[in-house]
Design an enzyme around this catalytic site. Structure first.
Site, PDB file in Angstrom:
ATOM      1  N   ARG A  11       1.127  -1.379  -0.364  1.00  0.00           N
ATOM      2  CA  ARG A  11       0.184   0.127   0.358  1.00  0.00           C
ATOM      3  C   ARG A  11       1.061   1.195   0.317  1.00  0.00           C
ATOM      4  O   ARG A  11       1.348   1.595   1.056  1.00  0.00           O
ATOM      5  CB  ARG A  11      -0.713  -0.163   0.969  1.00  0.00           C
ATOM      6  CG  ARG A  11      -2.395   1.163   1.098  1.00  0.00           C
ATOM      7  CD  ARG A  11      -2.351   1.180   2.920  1.00  0.00           C
ATOM      8  NE  ARG A  11      -1.395   2.590   3.113  1.00  0.00           N
ATOM      9  CZ  ARG A  11      -1.549   2.334   4.633  1.00  0.00           C
ATOM     10  NH1 ARG A  11      -2.453   1.341   5.060  1.00  0.00           N
ATOM     11  NH2 ARG A  11      -1.072   3.138   5.017  1.00  0.00           N
ATOM     12  N   HIS A  57      -3.895   5.060   4.313  1.00  0.00           N
ATOM     13  CA  HIS A  57      -4.989   3.947   4.720  1.00  0.00           C
ATOM     14  C   HIS A  57      -5.975   4.337   3.837  1.00  0.00           C
ATOM     15  O   HIS A  57      -6.675   3.300   2.832  1.00  0.00           O
ATOM     16  CB  HIS A  57      -5.420   3.513   5.520  1.00  0.00           C
ATOM     17  CG  HIS A  57      -6.087   2.837   6.258  1.00  0.00           C
ATOM     18  ND1 HIS A  57      -6.433   1.467   5.747  1.00  0.00           N
ATOM     19  CD2 HIS A  57      -7.569   3.424   6.298  1.00  0.00           C
ATOM     20  CE1 HIS A  57      -7.746   1.118   6.053  1.00  0.00           C
ATOM     21  NE2 HIS A  57      -7.746   1.992   6.728  1.00  0.00           N
ATOM     22  N   TYR A  98       3.726   6.196  11.378  1.00  0.00           N
ATOM     23  CA  TYR A  98       4.079   5.151  11.281  1.00  0.00           C
ATOM     24  C   TYR A  98       4.710   4.358  10.659  1.00  0.00           C
ATOM     25  O   TYR A  98       5.304   3.584  10.782  1.00  0.00           O
ATOM     26  CB  TYR A  98       2.432   4.234  11.774  1.00  0.00           C
ATOM     27  CG  TYR A  98       1.801   4.321  10.296  1.00  0.00           C
ATOM     28  CD1 TYR A  98       2.242   3.723   9.596  1.00  0.00           C
ATOM     29  CD2 TYR A  98       1.020   5.140  10.742  1.00  0.00           C
ATOM     30  CE1 TYR A  98       1.044   2.966   8.423  1.00  0.00           C
ATOM     31  CE2 TYR A  98      -0.462   5.095   9.770  1.00  0.00           C
ATOM     32  CZ  TYR A  98      -0.066   4.004   8.740  1.00  0.00           C
ATOM     33  OH  TYR A  98      -0.930   4.100   7.327  1.00  0.00           O
TER      34      TYR A  98
HETATM   35  C1  LIG Z   1     -13.994  -5.191  12.575  1.00  0.00           C
HETATM   36  C2  LIG Z   1     -13.037  -4.455  12.368  1.00  0.00           C
HETATM   37  N1  LIG Z   1     -11.988  -4.086  13.347  1.00  0.00           N
HETATM   38  C3  LIG Z   1     -11.211  -2.697  12.803  1.00  0.00           C
HETATM   39  C4  LIG Z   1     -11.783  -1.677  12.195  1.00  0.00           C
HETATM   40  C5  LIG Z   1     -10.712  -0.208  11.464  1.00  0.00           C
HETATM   41  N2  LIG Z   1     -10.148  -0.873  10.080  1.00  0.00           N
HETATM   42  C6  LIG Z   1     -10.893   0.093   9.468  1.00  0.00           C
HETATM   43  S1  LIG Z   1      -9.966  -1.071   7.402  1.00  0.00           S
HETATM   44  C7  LIG Z   1      -9.060  -1.311   9.216  1.00  0.00           C
HETATM   45  C8  LIG Z   1      -7.422  -2.004   8.438  1.00  0.00           C
HETATM   46  C9  LIG Z   1      -8.100  -3.180   7.889  1.00  0.00           C
HETATM   47  O1  LIG Z   1      -6.276  -4.351   6.634  1.00  0.00           O
HETATM   48  P1  LIG Z   1      -6.685  -4.443   5.642  1.00  0.00           P
HETATM   49  O2  LIG Z   1      -7.500  -5.527   5.763  1.00  0.00           O
HETATM   50  O3  LIG Z   1      -4.614  -4.792   5.646  1.00  0.00           O
HETATM   51  O4  LIG Z   1      -6.826  -4.133   4.123  1.00  0.00           O
HETATM   52  P2  LIG Z   1      -5.806  -2.293   3.895  1.00  0.00           P
HETATM   53  O5  LIG Z   1      -6.745  -1.652   3.749  1.00  0.00           O
HETATM   54  O6  LIG Z   1      -5.072  -2.933   3.893  1.00  0.00           O
HETATM   55  O7  LIG Z   1      -6.454  -2.588   2.490  1.00  0.00           O
HETATM   56  C10 LIG Z   1      -9.322  -1.876  10.593  1.00  0.00           C
HETATM   57  C11 LIG Z   1      -8.130  -2.009  11.227  1.00  0.00           C
HETATM   58  C12 LIG Z   1     -12.825  -1.746  11.523  1.00  0.00           C
HETATM   59  N3  LIG Z   1     -13.190  -0.928  10.114  1.00  0.00           N
HETATM   60  N4  LIG Z   1     -13.909  -3.523  11.617  1.00  0.00           N
END
Ligand SMILES: Cc1ncc(C[n+]2csc(CCOP(=O)(O)OP(=O)(O)O)c2C)c(N)n1
Ligand SMILES: [Mg+2]
Length: 325
Positions: A224, A228, A237
């Site tokens: 990425r 985010h 970070y």
């Molecule tokens: C159940 C839950 N826990 C935490 C969050 C907060 N949150 C939103 S996006 C994210 C990270 C997602 O990471 P990943 O699955 O690696 O997808 P990426 O954003 O890297 O594409 C988190 C922890 C959430 N939306 N839902």
């Protein structure tokens, strides 16, 4: 891929100008949605996670209506009801993802199981990020998919981060596809920045699922390169030199180089692609920005089968003519 890259850049710029409230870019991860669009057949279903919504564009969904979701306008098929950047449309068999990480996975497995029971021969693709592999729904979905031998292909984009949490801090496994072995689901890791490798791997896995050989798990290794979302500042970070180190592996540059060497793709061809894409996006933004938000009195439509007590009176209490739903 150029279209998706430029669209993300333009939406990020509109966010900075206050014309868009929120946006999630897929910088450096354009290969997966394109590969999905090309490897599946029209009647297969896609359950995207955070960075695959643009598969809708590859499937022929009009850019202007896609942008209507970003603006939450009346032209949006979801009528502004969903979070921004959660695009979906029944017309192209793309289901809306939920902000709650991992929830789309059991949904995709359920849909795939229904496809199997009905004998449609279709396949569901369940997209996820690395972070989702640490969610409870991930394990429930994989177990159920394996037990039911559902025609579902899990496509996990390992982009090294779940917001600020690097993969090494959320799991002890070295490769995420290893997790699928616990459920007897065949898994493999693919170069997620090589669109041709992705198309090939997806075609094989989707064919197997379609022919009744059950689920499969693909880990697409990528990075990425951007924040985010528009609400994030990755400099807090991670060392941005780390992100820059991935630039030589850019999926667009790599495909372009391949096309130049093997198919004689010229700089003039590239310039024409850029021009067409930018013109298309500019026109679509202008058109999408002209559409008003959905009328306030439509707020409760599509929500309740029959209106609960209190809603008609709330609607009647607002100023102006109210339509009772
Ligand atoms: C159940 C839950 N826990 C935490 C969050 C907060 N949150 C939103 S996006 C994210 C990270 C997602 O990471 P990943 O699955 O690696 O997808 P990426 O954003 O890297 O594409 C988190 C922890 C959430 N939306 N839902
Ligand atoms: Mg991630």
């Amino acid at each position: 891929m150029v279209r998706i890259r430029r669209l993300d850049e333009r939406m990020t710029a509109l966010h900075r100008q206050g014309r868009v409230g929120f946006y999630g870019s897929a910088l450096g991860q354009e290969a997966v949605p394109v590969a999905l669009g090309l490897a599946l057949r029209e009647t297969d279903w896609v359950f995207p996670a955070l960075r695959e919504s643009s598969v809708m564009l590859v499937r022929g969904f009009a850019l202007e209506r896609y942008l209507a979701q970003v603006f939450g306008s009346d032209a949006d098929v979801q009528r502004g009801r969903q979070m921004p950047s959660h695009m979906a449309a029944r017309a192209v068999n793309v289901v809306s993802w939920s902000s709650c990480i991992g929830t789309q996975l059991p949904h995709a497995v359920g849909a795939a199981w229904a496809m199997k029971l009905r004998g449609t021969g279709d396949v569901a693709v369940a997209c996820l990020g690395d972070g989702a592999t640490s969610s409870g729904d991930f394990h429930a979905a994989l177990n159920f998919a394996a037990v039911a031998q559902a025609p579902v292909v899990f496509v996990c984009q390992n982009n090294h981060y779940a917001i600020s949490t690097p993969v090494a801090r959320q799991t002890r496994v070295q490769s995420l596809f290893e997790k699928s072995a616990a459920y007897a689901i065949p898994g493999e890791r693919v170069d997620g920045n090589d669109v041709l490798a992705l198309i090939r791997a997806l075609r094989e896995r989707v064919r197997d699922a379609r022919e009744g050989r059950g689920p499969a798990f693909l880990e697409a290794l990528t990075y990425r390169r951007g924040p985010h979302s528009s609400s994030d500042d990755p400099s807090r970070y991670r060392d941005e030199a780390e992100a820059r180190a991935w630039e030589p592996w850019d999926p667009l540059t790599r495909l372009e180089r391949y096309l130049e060497e093997v198919h004689g793709f010229a700089a003039t061809d590239r310039a024409a692609v850029e021009r067409d894409v930018q013109q298309e996006i500019t026109a679509a933004i202008h058109a999408a920005e002209r559409v008003n938000p959905p009328a306030l009195e439509t707020l409760f439509e599509d929500v309740y089968a029959s209106s609960p007590r209190g809603i008609p009176s709330q609607l009647a209490a607002r100023e102006g003519p109210a339509k009772v739903c």
